[in-house]
Design a protein around this motif. Structure first.
Motif, PDB file in Angstrom:
ATOM      1  N   PHE A   1      38.645 -23.922  -6.763  1.00  0.00           N
ATOM      2  CA  PHE A   1      37.440 -23.604  -7.533  1.00  0.00           C
ATOM      3  C   PHE A   1      37.654 -23.800  -9.045  1.00  0.00           C
ATOM      4  O   PHE A   1      36.691 -24.024  -9.788  1.00  0.00           O
ATOM      5  CB  PHE A   1      37.020 -22.147  -7.285  1.00  0.00           C
ATOM      6  N   ALA A   2      38.900 -23.648  -9.530  1.00  0.00           N
ATOM      7  CA  ALA A   2      39.164 -23.662 -10.976  1.00  0.00           C
ATOM      8  C   ALA A   2      38.770 -25.000 -11.580  1.00  0.00           C
ATOM      9  O   ALA A   2      39.127 -26.061 -11.050  1.00  0.00           O
ATOM     10  CB  ALA A   2      40.638 -23.371 -11.242  1.00  0.00           C
ATOM     11  N   PRO A   3      38.039 -24.970 -12.741  1.00  0.00           N
ATOM     12  CA  PRO A   3      37.683 -26.228 -13.395  1.00  0.00           C
ATOM     13  C   PRO A   3      38.901 -26.813 -14.105  1.00  0.00           C
ATOM     14  O   PRO A   3      39.865 -26.111 -14.410  1.00  0.00           O
ATOM     15  CB  PRO A   3      36.608 -25.806 -14.407  1.00  0.00           C
TER      16      PRO A   3
ATOM     17  N   ALA B   1      32.537 -22.534 -17.553  1.00  0.00           N
ATOM     18  CA  ALA B   1      32.823 -23.128 -16.232  1.00  0.00           C
ATOM     19  C   ALA B   1      33.760 -22.237 -15.424  1.00  0.00           C
ATOM     20  O   ALA B   1      33.627 -22.086 -14.203  1.00  0.00           O
ATOM     21  CB  ALA B   1      33.419 -24.520 -16.386  1.00  0.00           C
ATOM     22  N   VAL B   2      34.707 -21.607 -16.113  1.00  0.00           N
ATOM     23  CA  VAL B   2      35.633 -20.703 -15.413  1.00  0.00           C
ATOM     24  C   VAL B   2      34.883 -19.503 -14.857  1.00  0.00           C
ATOM     25  O   VAL B   2      35.128 -19.053 -13.719  1.00  0.00           O
ATOM     26  CB  VAL B   2      36.766 -20.272 -16.363  1.00  0.00           C
ATOM     27  N   GLN B   3      33.957 -18.954 -15.676  1.00  0.00           N
ATOM     28  CA  GLN B   3      33.191 -17.800 -15.200  1.00  0.00           C
ATOM     29  C   GLN B   3      32.366 -18.170 -13.952  1.00  0.00           C
ATOM     30  O   GLN B   3      32.299 -17.404 -12.979  1.00  0.00           O
ATOM     31  CB  GLN B   3      32.286 -17.292 -16.324  1.00  0.00           C
ATOM     32  N   GLN B   4      31.730 -19.329 -13.991  1.00  0.00           N
ATOM     33  CA  GLN B   4      30.936 -19.757 -12.834  1.00  0.00           C
ATOM     34  C   GLN B   4      31.839 -20.005 -11.614  1.00  0.00           C
ATOM     35  O   GLN B   4      31.501 -19.636 -10.480  1.00  0.00           O
ATOM     36  CB  GLN B   4      30.162 -21.028 -13.192  1.00  0.00           C
ATOM     37  N   ALA B   5      33.002 -20.648 -11.834  1.00  0.00           N
ATOM     38  CA  ALA B   5      33.935 -20.888 -10.729  1.00  0.00           C
ATOM     39  C   ALA B   5      34.459 -19.582 -10.153  1.00  0.00           C
ATOM     40  O   ALA B   5      34.631 -19.424  -8.932  1.00  0.00           O
ATOM     41  CB  ALA B   5      35.084 -21.783 -11.200  1.00  0.00           C
TER      42      ALA B   5
ATOM     43  N   PHE C   1      34.164 -18.299  -6.396  1.00  0.00           N
ATOM     44  CA  PHE C   1      35.412 -17.943  -5.690  1.00  0.00           C
ATOM     45  C   PHE C   1      35.322 -16.542  -5.094  1.00  0.00           C
ATOM     46  O   PHE C   1      35.692 -16.311  -3.936  1.00  0.00           O
ATOM     47  CB  PHE C   1      36.577 -18.042  -6.677  1.00  0.00           C
ATOM     48  N   GLU C   2      34.794 -15.601  -5.887  1.00  0.00           N
ATOM     49  CA  GLU C   2      34.673 -14.229  -5.392  1.00  0.00           C
ATOM     50  C   GLU C   2      33.644 -14.142  -4.261  1.00  0.00           C
ATOM     51  O   GLU C   2      33.830 -13.378  -3.303  1.00  0.00           O
ATOM     52  CB  GLU C   2      34.284 -13.310  -6.555  1.00  0.00           C
ATOM     53  N   GLN C   3      32.575 -14.916  -4.358  1.00  0.00           N
ATOM     54  CA  GLN C   3      31.587 -14.939  -3.277  1.00  0.00           C
ATOM     55  C   GLN C   3      32.211 -15.493  -1.991  1.00  0.00           C
ATOM     56  O   GLN C   3      31.997 -14.960  -0.897  1.00  0.00           O
ATOM     57  CB  GLN C   3      30.378 -15.783  -3.691  1.00  0.00           C
TER      58      GLN C   3
ATOM     59  N   LEU D   1      36.239 -12.553   3.943  1.00  0.00           N
ATOM     60  CA  LEU D   1      36.635 -11.230   4.436  1.00  0.00           C
ATOM     61  C   LEU D   1      35.646 -10.716   5.481  1.00  0.00           C
ATOM     62  O   LEU D   1      36.040 -10.087   6.477  1.00  0.00           O
ATOM     63  CB  LEU D   1      36.739 -10.251   3.265  1.00  0.00           C
ATOM     64  N   GLN D   2      34.366 -10.996   5.274  1.00  0.00           N
ATOM     65  CA  GLN D   2      33.351 -10.570   6.251  1.00  0.00           C
ATOM     66  C   GLN D   2      33.538 -11.295   7.581  1.00  0.00           C
ATOM     67  O   GLN D   2      33.465 -10.686   8.647  1.00  0.00           O
ATOM     68  CB  GLN D   2      31.956 -10.835   5.683  1.00  0.00           C
ATOM     69  N   ARG D   3      33.806 -12.610   7.529  1.00  0.00           N
ATOM     70  CA  ARG D   3      34.035 -13.373   8.765  1.00  0.00           C
ATOM     71  C   ARG D   3      35.291 -12.898   9.479  1.00  0.00           C
ATOM     72  O   ARG D   3      35.327 -12.792  10.709  1.00  0.00           O
ATOM     73  CB  ARG D   3      34.141 -14.871   8.453  1.00  0.00           C
TER      74      ARG D   3
END
Length: 536
Positions: free
Chosen positions: A124-126, A145-149, A153-155, A161-163
């Motif tokens: 995910f990292a730009p 870009a890092v904040q969006q990535a 990544f957290e999503q 984890l849910q799966r």
């Protein structure tokens, strides 16, 4: 000169044309010959193929006929070896074979066992901006870009984890279901084995229900050919150590009515060679005899001498009355034997029907024609607990007409009468007339001794020759007493002969009826002419 050359040219052309035409004609003739030869070869090939096809067809049909013959032969041999096949089964009832073994089944979670790899930040990292990009404000764009990535990544991490939690829950439910199913299987096996152990213990202790169930299992597990029913009913009396087996018989069509098959080429048909009707009837009677002996053998083998001493087998056929169309279940064979007498038999050497005669069995004179008989029936056996009582007491409530009985039925009735009167060691011999010759022993110390007994199912007066013949039998057997029983009466000459020879005893219809009522408690109808009133 020029004209001469022209003529020569034309002549040459004419010859060339003639040669070409002849060459063409030869070519056409050759092609025609080739076509005719090819046609002849094709016809010869087709004719040969047709001959080969016919030969192969005849061979296939002959093989089909041979296969049918082999099937019929194997079927007849199997039916003729029912007793021998049954004797090879050493343990008709093996409680160990009835137990079940529990084998745990492997647990296979399938794809649920595969864990999913968690998301990696590197994916995910730009890309880090270069020096020139940072000079012109690239750091701000990179941080955005890092904040969006980081958010994506957290999503993805949360979804992963849910799966994984859902997969683990499914895996645990599958594990619990497998464990529950295995536990149910184990409880079923344990319960079944406990029931088998309880049945075995109750069987050894002689419990009536357990012995009946065990015998039923053993008899119905006999290795019988297709078309031979296995159904039996069993009754057991512990106090008298008696067993009554009522077994179902196969229909008369169980015996193959063909003895061979052959292919008839001229009619293009497979024709059968019928088995002689007398042989079909003989084979059916022999099959019935084998089934009865096998039931006796298996019953004695399964039980101990302390449990069972005497076995009676009644064989019934479920069929339809041809005259009325109603369902009937006549008895065609009945036999009784003690353990001591049965153990004297060499079952793999004897002839089944001869053995039944040796055991004083009562068999329909025409079983293939479904001519019924009355089964051997000991009044004490009425206390047997049976599923289908009608098969045991069939015909016992109706009044018996003596003259309508078959010779074997009358023989057993007379045997029962004299045994009830105290006679012992009854031995029946072959008789050439419509009655029986028998030797018995009267145990009375004063009036007892060897006795010769003969029965005559006569409708009219018994001739004096029968009385004289009995006297000759007495002399031959060195018997002290001769008893002649008849459903009718004896003439004056017969009575006079008996009076002159005091060791002769004549029993006429009315006295026979009285004796049967007194000793067997059965009310019968004689059905023959009565003695004259002066001697009645």
């Amino acid at each position: 000169m020029a004209q001469s050359k022209g003529q020569q040219r034309r002549e040459r052309q004419r010859r060339e044309a003639l040669q070409a035409r002849k060459a063409q004609e030869r070519f056409i003739a050759q092609q025609q010959r080739e076509a005719e030869r090819h046609e002849r070869e094709t016809k010869r090939a087709e004719a040969q193929a047709e001959r080969d096809r016919k030969v192969q067809y005849a061979a296939d049909r002959t093989a089909e006929a041979n296969e049918l013959a082999n099937v019929i032969t194997a079927r007849a041999e199997t039916l003729a070896a029912v007793l021998i096949t049954g004797l090879k089964r050493r343990a008709p009832l093996d409680f160990r074979m009835m137990r079940l073994d529990f084998t745990a089944s492997a647990w296979s979670p399938g794809h649920l066992a595969d864990t999913e790899q968690p998301p990696r930040w590197e994916s995910f990292a730009p890309p880090v901006p270069g020096l020139l990009s940072r000079v012109f404000g690239g750091d701000d764009r990179y941080n955005q870009a890092v904040q969006q990535a980081r958010l994506r990544f957290e999503q993805d991490q949360a979804a992963h984890l849910q799966r994984e939690a859902h997969r683990a829950a499914q895996l645990e439910r599958l594990r619990q279901h497998h464990a529950q199913r295995e536990g149910e299987r184990r409880r079923h096996v344990d319960q079944h084995n406990a029931e088998v152990d309880a049945l075995q213990q109750a069987f050894r202790q002689g419990d009536q229900e357990a012995v009946e169930r065990g015998l039923r299992l053993a008899l119905e597990a006999a290795p019988l050919p297709d078309g031979v029913p296995r159904e039996v009913e069993v009754g057991y009396r512990k106090d008298s150590r008696q067993v009554l087996v009522v077994r179902e018989l196969p229909n008369t069509d169980v015996i193959p009515t063909e003895v061979a098959f052959r292919y008839v080429k001229v009619r293009d048909a497979i024709e059968s060679t019928p088995r002689k009707p007398a042989e079909v009837r003989q084979r059916y009677a022999d099959l019935l005899a084998q089934l009865a002996l096998l039931a006796l053998r298996d019953t004695f083998v399964v039980t101990s001498a302390q449990q069972v001493d005497e076995v009676t087998v009644n064989c019934h056929l479920s069929t339809v009355d041809r005259a009325t169309g109603k369902a009937i279940r006549p008895c065609l064979l009945t036999v009784s034997a003690t353990r001591e007498k049965f153990e004297e038999l060499v079952l793999d050497k004897l002839e089944p029907q001869d053995c039944l005669r040796h055991l004083n069995a009562l068999m329909s004179p025409h079983p293939y024609d479904v001519e019924p008989i009355r089964p051997i029936f000991d009044p004490d056996l009425t206390r047997f607990r049976l599923v289908d009582a009608h098969s045991v007491a069939a015909g016992l409530d109706s009044r018996t007409v003596l003259v309508e009985q078959t010779p074997n039925e009358f023989e057993h009735l007379v045997r029962e009468l004299f045994e009830a009167m105290g006679m012992k060691s009854w031995v029946t011999q072959a008789s050439r007339d419509d009655g029986l010759d028998a030797i018995a022993v009267n145990p009375d110390p004063v009036m007892g001794g060897l006795a010769v007994i003969q029965a005559k199912r006569y409708f009219k007066s018994v001739p004096v020759e029968a009385v004289r013949a009995l006297w000759g039998t007495m002399e031959d057997k060195k018997a002290g007493t001769g008893i002649l029983v008849t459903t009718s009466y004896f003439g004056k000459a017969g009575h006079d002969f008996a009076h002159r020879n005091e060791r002769l005893r004549l029993i006429e219809g009315p006295e026979l009826k009285h004796l049967i009522k007194e000793f067997l408690d059965r009310d019968v109808i004689v059905g023959a002419k009565q003695p004259p009133k002066t001697r009645r």
